[in-house]
Design a protein around this motif. Structure first.
Motif, PDB file in Angstrom:
ATOM      1  N   MET A   1      40.481  38.953 -46.505  1.00 38.48           N
ATOM      2  CA  MET A   1      41.484  39.980 -46.744  1.00 38.48           C
ATOM      3  C   MET A   1      42.277  39.535 -47.937  1.00 38.48           C
ATOM      4  O   MET A   1      42.161  38.392 -48.179  1.00 38.48           O
ATOM      5  CB  MET A   1      42.368  40.058 -45.664  1.00 38.48           C
ATOM      6  N   HIS A   2      42.958  40.539 -48.480  1.00 37.89           N
ATOM      7  CA  HIS A   2      43.755  39.865 -49.762  1.00 37.89           C
ATOM      8  C   HIS A   2      45.155  39.892 -48.944  1.00 37.89           C
ATOM      9  O   HIS A   2      45.879  41.031 -49.114  1.00 37.89           O
ATOM     10  CB  HIS A   2      43.673  41.054 -50.916  1.00 37.89           C
ATOM     11  N   LEU A   3      45.576  38.841 -48.974  1.00 40.61           N
ATOM     12  CA  LEU A   3      47.137  38.715 -48.373  1.00 40.61           C
ATOM     13  C   LEU A   3      48.429  38.435 -49.044  1.00 40.61           C
ATOM     14  O   LEU A   3      49.335  38.161 -48.391  1.00 40.61           O
ATOM     15  CB  LEU A   3      46.732  37.518 -47.263  1.00 40.61           C
ATOM     16  N   VAL A   4      48.085  38.427 -50.509  1.00 39.71           N
ATOM     17  CA  VAL A   4      49.429  38.022 -51.010  1.00 39.71           C
ATOM     18  C   VAL A   4      50.636  39.285 -51.173  1.00 39.71           C
ATOM     19  O   VAL A   4      50.022  40.381 -51.191  1.00 39.71           O
ATOM     20  CB  VAL A   4      49.010  37.694 -52.768  1.00 39.71           C
TER      21      VAL A   4
END
Lengths: 434, 336
Positions: free
Chosen positions: B284-287
């Motif tokens: 997942m892209h968590l930023v």
């Protein structure tokens, strides 16, 4: 955080290493004298038609796991739990099945039909094994029941207990049985005083809390197999896939049909229990000096799942909401903490023979006027076409000291159904201005 | 002989050539002590080569060696004397010779970019200390921005003080190497390089984070991270090399490139190779960033659902295709 898939009903699988440890726990309550007589009569009447079901590995010709089975429908058919025979269904080239009677006779067994959702299997022997059991109806609360089986793989035992109705919060119907069910008794019959099967032993939660599959599902399975002349299923894998598919259709349709209560979470109003079968738990952490942000959490899940194999559980559902809010933190500091919580893990032991890799899609979306960063991921099942594991992680953006996370985890659904449930949930988010 | 000739001698392992004036012909070259030019090269014969002059005044070259011989350009010389083209190179053993006229023009002198040992601004200790203070200030400011509980200035200063040791220790280490190699600590320069490295690291982290959020993609962030790291590391490494040695700027840069880029390529390849085929968790892209600047537009719900649906369909199809193309026997457990 995320997907709370842990089942509160561990399976009755016999693991031999735990046998000794469990034996040492000892002590069983002494049944009353009246129950004693009924139990003795039932034991004598049924000991010839209840068998030990062993899963044999050809390498050593020793048993790998075991359970119990009883004659049902026809004199050469045994009913048992699917989870007892699952290894032999998935890898018939490695595991084979054998019955063993109380007198020590043995013979081979073949799986001819399964009901994976209700954890039932029908096994066929090569010779008659006894008189088929009669099937009873759902017992009233308090009815005395007698459960037969091989606890921990020991000799056939009869365990008295009582029925306590269907579980309210289970996704798949189960009778709450108050009595000592132990690993190895899986697949054994629970009889009423007249000797009719009212349930099949399936799981235990320890301390005399046991679970039975209601006999109506066994009745349905037997009728289905009888309708095709007791012919074995052509392709069990396809049958399991079809049952999982039908089950998730039914379950998700039931969810989206219902009227959902709402719950307050910070400045959002979000859906609560989307079905009476779903259970929600909540927690509030107030701000402290060391942790200067408020955290409110709701965790909703189906307290149940479908056993497919040692590694694969299907039909689980859970969704969570987290609200974070702070008055004192700088936006940078708040987002640092918020970001640490921005994660989700899919609880599953499936490996590459079961499922493919997750594929994810990242987008920003407006929900009730607020912007969310959304990760939506899915991975396909390799043996059961059309089914995927589906997981969602949404994080509210654009507020300096407020954050909200939403996760949704569904195992073995179609992508269509997953997306529909996601849409229905998101449409019910309501932002409230202060 | 009308005018003397100049002999250029390039010995292997020596940086700069040597020159000898040939006053008189014949002129014999070899390892023996009775030659006009005595070479210490072990691959040269006792009497190897002779320059002569015929009656017409033409300069000739004669190979005397039966062992390793002589090459004129790429051609091996025979036993007869041959006319010697001027400024052609002759190879005897590991030594290369060139015969030049004294009036051959030489290229103009180049201006030195930096005279080794001279102190520029970067090499002065006060400048290095200034950078150290800057690094400290930035760290303190970040600590203050990220504070969770109430934080006094004193606490912020004290918590960051140990961080100062890192560049100082690094500078001491590199300075010690310089001391070994150049007999000169150059502590100011080493500290400057160390401080700039740490500042670059902090800036790069912040930048990569922002790039990652901006483009909602770890791939873009990883790529920019790699390129950024490679460039900054090469520059700093080249600088450090120059601080250690008398290398010219161009050579230092060449060496730094030749060392750092293949190393980074190796790291990248290893990452690719070591990625397992099956990853149980989604990528997942968590930023999340407080400063919410991004390339992607915010979609309304119907379009959001449509777009992710399409992308997931495609991804699942790709996964299943890969699975079908995988060898079938890998899927089946072996029967004992």
């Amino acid at each position: 955080m995320a997907g709370n898939h842990e089942s509160r009903t561990p399976r009755l699988r016999t693991v031999w290493s735990t046998l000794l440890a469990l034996l040492l726990l000892g002590g069983m309550p002494r049944p009353s004298a009246a129950a004693d007589d009924v139990a003795r009569a039932l034991y004598d009447a049924h000991k010839q038609s209840v068998y030990r079901v062993e899963v044999i590995t050809p390498g050593t010709d020793k048993k790998n796991s075991l359970g119990t089975g009883f004659v049902i429908g026809r004199d050469d058919l045994l009913a048992s739990n699917f989870h007892v025979v699952a290894d032999a269904v998935h890898t018939p080239e490695v595991y084979r099945l054998e019955w063993q009677s109380v007198t020590g006779e043995r013979g081979p067994l073949k799986v001819i039909a399964v009901d994976v959702v209700h954890d039932l299997a029908l096994l066929q022997a090569e010779r008659p094994l006894g008189v088929p059991h009669r099937i009873g109806t759902l017992p009233d609360k308090g009815t005395a029941l007698y459960s037969l089986g091989h606890p921990l793989g020991l000799d056939l035992a009869i365990v008295p207990g009582s029925a306590n109705g269907l579980l309210e919060k289970a996704l798949y119907d189960k009778i709450h049985f108050t009595g000592n069910i132990n690993p190895g008794m899986s697949g054994g019959p629970s009889l009423d005083a007249e000797g009719r099967v009212v349930g099949v032993n399936v799981a235990t939660a320890g301390e005399a809390v046991g679970f039975l599959v209601p006999a109506q599902y066994l009745q349905a399975l037997v009728e289905r197999v009888a309708a095709r002349g007791f012919e074995p299923a052509a392709d069990l894998t396809a049958e399991i896939g079809g049952q999982l598919l039908a089950n998730q259709h039914e379950l998700l349709a039931e969810f989206t049909r219902g009227v959902w209560p709402t719950q307050q979470l910070g400045r959002f109003q979000v859906p609560g229990e989307i079905s009476p079968r779903i259970d929600c738990w909540g927690e509030t952490d107030l701000a402290t000096e060391k942790k200067p942000y408020v955290e409110i959490e709701t965790n909703c899940s189906g307290q149940d799942e479908v056993y497919v194999s040692k590694r694969l559980s299907a039909g689980s559902i859970s969704y969570q909401f987290f609200w974070f809010e702070s008055d004192t933190l700088t936006p940078r500091a708040f987002y640092r903490l918020y970001q640490q919580r921005h994660n989700s893990r899919f609880l599953s032991r499936a490996d590459e023979t079961d499922v493919g890799n997750f594929t994810c899609s990242v987008r920003f979306v407006t929900v009730s006027g607020q912007s969310f960063k959304a990760n939506v991921c899915a991975r396909p099942y390799k043996r059961y076409p059309g089914l995927v594991d589906f997981m969602v992680l949404l994080a509210m953006t654009g507020h300096e000291r407020e954050g909200m996370l939403f996760t949704l985890d569904l195992s073995s659904v179609t992508l269509d159904n997953g997306m529909q449930l996601l849409q229905a949930l998101l449409e019910r988010f309501t932002w409230q201005n202060r | 002989m009308a005018e003397p000739l100049i002999l250029e001698i390039i010995s292997r392992g020596r940086g700069q050539p040597q020159y000898r004036r040939i006053e008189q012909l014949p002129f014999r070259i070899g390892r023996g002590y009775d030659n006009d030019l005595i070479l210490a090269d072990a691959t040269v014969s006792a009497a190897h080569l002779q320059f002569e002059q015929d009656d017409a005044g033409t300069v000739l070259v004669r190979n005397l060696s039966n062992e390793n011989g002589t090459r004129l350009g790429k051609r091996k010389l025979g036993p007869e004397a041959e006319p010697l083209p001027l400024s052609a190179s002759l190879q005897i053993g590991h030594t290369v010779l060139r015969v030049l006229r004294p009036d051959t023009p030489v290229p103009p002198a180049i201006r030195p970019h930096a005279v080794p040992g001279a102190l520029t601004l970067f090499e002065r200790l006060p400048f290095a200390l200034l950078l150290l203070v800057l690094l400290f200030t930035v760290n303190c400011a970040l600590t203050f921005l990220h504070r969770i509980g109430p934080l006094t200035l004193r606490e912020a200063l004290f918590s960051q003080a140990p961080q100062l040791l890192a560049p100082i220790l690094l500078a001491l280490m590199t300075g010690f190497i310089a001391r070994l190699l150049l007999h000169h600590w150059r502590f100011g320069l080493q500290l400057t390089i160390a401080c700039i490295s740490f500042i670059a690291l902090a800036l790069a982290q912040e930048l990569v984070y922002r790039i990652s959020y901006y483009s909602s993609s770890d791939v873009v962030a990883e790529l920019s991270n790699l390129l950024l790291a490679a460039t900054v590391f090469t520059a700093l490494f080249a600088w450090q090399l120059r601080a250690f040695s008398n290398l010219t700027r161009r050579r230092a840069l060449g060496v730094a490139l030749a060392i750092s880029w293949p190393l980074l390529a190796l790291v990248w390849i290893q990452n690719e190779v070591r990625t397992p085929d099956f990853i149980p968790q989604p990528d997942m892209h968590l930023v999340l960033l407080a400063s919410d600047r991004r390339a992607a537009e915010t979609l309304d719900l119907p379009r959001f659902l449509r777009e992710i649906r399409d992308e997931l369909d495609e991804g699942i199809e790709r996964e299943l295709r890969q699975d079908r193309s995988a060898p079938a026997d890998a899927q089946q457990p072996r029967t004992p």
